[in-house]
Write an enzyme that holds these catalytic residues in place. Structure first.
Site, PDB file in Angstrom:
ATOM      1  N   ASP A  15     -44.647 -14.864  10.207  1.00 41.50           N
ATOM      2  CA  ASP A  15     -43.733 -14.172   9.300  1.00 41.50           C
ATOM      3  C   ASP A  15     -44.142 -14.457   7.848  1.00 41.50           C
ATOM      4  OD1 ASP A  15     -41.714 -12.606   8.326  1.00 41.50           O
ATOM      5  OD2 ASP A  15     -40.093 -13.978   8.847  1.00 41.50           O
ATOM      6  N   HIS A  36     -35.473  -7.926  14.274  1.00 35.33           N
ATOM      7  CA  HIS A  36     -35.031  -8.989  13.364  1.00 35.33           C
ATOM      8  C   HIS A  36     -33.541  -9.154  13.656  1.00 35.33           C
ATOM      9  CE1 HIS A  36     -34.440 -10.561   9.071  1.00 35.33           C
ATOM     10  NE2 HIS A  36     -33.214 -10.262   9.442  1.00 35.33           N
ATOM     11  N   HIS A  90     -46.445  -9.966   6.388  1.00 38.77           N
ATOM     12  CA  HIS A  90     -46.064  -8.994   5.358  1.00 38.77           C
ATOM     13  C   HIS A  90     -47.167  -8.961   4.305  1.00 38.77           C
ATOM     14  CE1 HIS A  90     -41.847  -8.635   6.804  1.00 38.77           C
ATOM     15  NE2 HIS A  90     -42.038  -9.887   7.197  1.00 38.77           N
ATOM     16  N   ASP A 136     -38.146  -4.733  10.795  1.00 39.14           N
ATOM     17  CA  ASP A 136     -38.087  -6.102  10.271  1.00 39.14           C
ATOM     18  C   ASP A 136     -37.810  -6.156   8.766  1.00 39.14           C
ATOM     19  OD1 ASP A 136     -38.236  -8.957  10.359  1.00 39.14           O
ATOM     20  OD2 ASP A 136     -40.167  -8.785   9.354  1.00 39.14           O
ATOM     21  N   ARG A 156     -47.463  -6.343   2.118  1.00 36.90           N
ATOM     22  CA  ARG A 156     -46.859  -5.709   0.921  1.00 36.90           C
ATOM     23  C   ARG A 156     -47.585  -4.484   0.384  1.00 36.90           C
ATOM     24  NH1 ARG A 156     -42.425  -8.384   2.274  1.00 36.90           N
ATOM     25  NH2 ARG A 156     -42.364 -10.550   1.633  1.00 36.90           N
ATOM     26  N   PRO A 180     -35.682 -13.654   0.321  1.00 36.35           N
ATOM     27  CA  PRO A 180     -36.023 -14.656   1.338  1.00 36.35           C
ATOM     28  C   PRO A 180     -37.484 -14.512   1.751  1.00 36.35           C
ATOM     29  CG  PRO A 180     -34.890 -12.806   2.350  1.00 36.35           C
ATOM     30  CD  PRO A 180     -34.930 -12.521   0.874  1.00 36.35           C
ATOM     31  N   GLY A 181     -38.077 -15.604   2.145  1.00 35.26           N
ATOM     32  CA  GLY A 181     -39.433 -15.543   2.697  1.00 35.26           C
ATOM     33  C   GLY A 181     -40.330 -16.630   2.154  1.00 35.26           C
ATOM     34  N   ASN A 214     -41.994  -3.051   6.354  1.00 29.92           N
ATOM     35  CA  ASN A 214     -41.006  -3.042   5.256  1.00 29.92           C
ATOM     36  C   ASN A 214     -41.701  -3.007   3.897  1.00 29.92           C
ATOM     37  OD1 ASN A 214     -41.857  -5.745   5.428  1.00 29.92           O
ATOM     38  ND2 ASN A 214     -39.897  -6.549   4.732  1.00 29.92           N
ATOM     39  N   HIS A 263     -43.889 -13.712  -1.924  1.00 25.30           N
ATOM     40  CA  HIS A 263     -43.083 -13.198  -3.039  1.00 25.30           C
ATOM     41  C   HIS A 263     -43.607 -13.828  -4.326  1.00 25.30           C
ATOM     42  CE1 HIS A 263     -40.095 -11.239  -0.527  1.00 25.30           C
ATOM     43  NE2 HIS A 263     -39.963 -12.340   0.190  1.00 25.30           N
TER      44      HIS A 263
HETATM   45  C1  NCD Z   1     -39.267 -11.104   5.079  1.00 30.81           C
HETATM   46  C2  NCD Z   1     -39.835 -10.375   3.871  1.00 30.81           C
HETATM   47  O1  NCD Z   1     -39.930 -10.995   2.801  1.00 30.81           O
HETATM   48  O2  NCD Z   1     -40.239  -9.217   3.982  1.00 30.81           O
HETATM   49  N1  NCD Z   1     -38.527 -12.237   4.634  1.00 30.81           N
HETATM   50  C3  NCD Z   1     -38.161 -13.312   5.351  1.00 30.81           C
HETATM   51  O3  NCD Z   1     -37.412 -14.146   4.829  1.00 30.81           O
HETATM   52  N2  NCD Z   1     -38.575 -13.506   6.564  1.00 30.81           N
HETATM   53  C4  NCD Z   1     -38.445 -10.176   5.897  1.00 30.81           C
HETATM   54  C5  NCD Z   1     -38.198 -10.621   7.300  1.00 30.81           C
HETATM   55  O4  NCD Z   1     -39.116 -11.077   8.002  1.00 30.81           O
HETATM   56  O5  NCD Z   1     -37.077 -10.485   7.793  1.00 30.81           O
HETATM   57 ZN    ZN Z   2     -37.274 -10.570   9.838  1.00 31.33          ZN
HETATM   58 ZN    ZN Z   3     -40.841 -10.622   8.727  1.00 33.61          ZN
END
Ligand code: NCD
Ligand code: ZN
Ligand code: ZN
Length: 423
Positions: A305, A179, A62, A152, A64, A323-324, A94, A309
């Site tokens: 993944d 996902h 990601h 995702d 962003r 989450p992440g 996303n 953040h």
């Molecule tokens: C991901 C995100 O922050 O975009 N977060 C995560 O906890 N994995 C989204 C995702 O991969 O589902």
């Molecule tokens: Zn995911």
């Molecule tokens: Zn992801």
């Protein structure tokens, strides 16, 4: 010219697993031999005690951009990638807006090329706005350069839409990656449903929220004959389902993240939302099943993944915290840990981090072979280092690994014949 001297080269595609020197001229591998003497004006890199392998591909990151570049952007994401030994990454759609239009797909590719550190490829949304209702123009998105389709961050909840998406993506030579999360089961869960969530009073996320969707996708794939890829598999039951689906001949592939094979829900014990990730960190038994599945070929790919953040977002209380966790620089040391613990060998590490992910997105895997442009990673498998803010190249620092020691360090990454990272 560059001479990589005394390194141990591991390239499963070319059946190499031995100490051999690599001579690079104008970016190209021109000689692969034992004991090459450096020609005049050659930069000699001492690679003794180092492993040299085709560089890694991460099909799930990601970055962003567009929309949330305060968390990460294509430049900082690329820097983290090459520091982790990666030279190809696939960005998730996303973003804000979601990558559901050909112009947005082209934007990612152009920006990645402008940065030029590695190959930055986009995946595109399955449904418009990732809302789960209406399929995107998959064919146009693929023509623009999308390497696969995924919503995702969210599952494709509607099984009928998922079936159509699989059929459509499959018919144009692509695939859907899901996902897997039944949102009706996961509700507002925060941590894996188990003793730890119960003890800490955290809203539970039952593993069946993931397992039922993994099963659904496998069954849809089996009936349509079309491929499906399971994102960030995290449960022992999920492993069993995929084992069954593969035995039935379904075109199912699966990826696992470094954090799901290394960390458990015990990370919550210091009440830190750095442990919050989707799917959630699970239990020892799950980790063990995932590790063996990666060794045996039931899981095909390691994908990070990488989900950056901002600090103030991760500091919020558990309901609001997104989450992440970031992952690009930790994947190699974590997978190396499994080599050290004899789950599998170095060859398999290169397969799951380089060969299989590249093939999955239709690329020829990088190879250590005469005539090829150098696209390789040189790493020290036994150097220990501490995870801290300075070493993290990503714009965000969200990781439960902060302050911990990891073993295995990338020393050089070559892309397009050039050194794009040096430790
Ligand atoms: C991901 C995100 O922050 O975009 N977060 C995560 O906890 N994995 C989204 C995702 O991969 O589902
Ligand atoms: Zn995911
Ligand atoms: Zn992801």
């Amino acid at each position: 010219m560059v001479l990589l001297k005394n390194g141990h080269v591991v390239d499963p595609t070319n059946n190499i697993n031995k100490k051999i020197d690599i001579l690079i001229d104008s970016g190209k591998i021109v000689k692969l031999e034992e004991n090459i003497d450096p020609p005049p004006k050659t930069q000699v890199i001492d690679a003794s005690e180092k492993i040299i392998c085709p560089s890694f591909t991460d099909i799930h990151v990601h970055f962003r951009d567009p929309g949330q570049t305060y968390k990460e952007d294509i430049y900082t994401g690329s820097k983290a990638a090459v520091a982790g030994g990666y030279t190809t990454v696939v960005c998730m759609p996303n973003t804000l807006p979601a990558l559901d239009e050909p112009s947005l797909i082209r934007y990612i590719i152009e920006k990645g090329e402008e940065v030029g550190l590695c190959r930055v490829l986009p995946s595109a949304a399955v449904t418009k706005g990732r809302k789960g209702k209406e399929l995107t123009e998959m064919s146009l998105l693929k023509d623009a350069g999308a390497v696969y389709f995924t919503d995702d961050g969210s599952p494709v909840m509607d099984a009928h839409i998922m079936r159509k998406a699989m059929e459509y993506a499959g018919s144009i030579g692509s695939f859907v990656a899901d996902h897997c999360e039944d949102l009706n089961l996961s509700k507002d869960g925060v941590a894996h449903e188990g003793e730890i969530a119960a003890a800490l009073g955290l809203p539970p996320l039952p593993p069946e929220a993931e397992d039922t969707m993994v099963a659904r996708d496998c069954i849809l794939s089996m009936h349509t004959g079309m491929p499906v890829h399971i994102c960030h598999l995290s449960t022992k039951v999920g492993v069993e389902i995929i084992t069954w689906a593969k035995a039935m001949g379904a075109k199912v592939t699966a990826e696992v993240t470094p954090h799901h094979i290394y960390l458990t829900d015990e990370e919550w014990l210091d009440f830190d939302c750095k442990a919050k990730v989707s799917p959630p960190l699970r239990e020892h038994e799950d980790i063990e099943a995932l590790r063996w599945a990666l060794a045996s070929g039931i899981i095909d790919i390691v994908a990070t993944d990488h989900a950056p953040h901002a600090h103030q977002e991760k500091m919020q209380e558990h309901h609001h915290c997104p989450p992440g966790m970031i992952g690009l620089q930790f994947a190699l040391p974590i997978v190396l840990e499994l080599v050290r613990k004899d789950y599998f060998d170095m060859n398999r590490l290169v397969e799951v981090m380089s060969v299989n992910p590249a093939k999955k997105i239709g690329l020829k895997p990088p190879q250590i072979k005469e005539g090829e442009l150098a696209e390789l990673t040189v790493f020290d498998p036994s150097e220990s280092w501490e995870v801290n803010e300075e070493v993290i190249q990503s714009k965000s620092k969200n990781t439960p690994l902060m302050g911990r020691k990891l073993i295995g360090k990338v020393k050089y990454t070559f892309f397009n014949g050039k050194i794009v990272y040096r430790d």
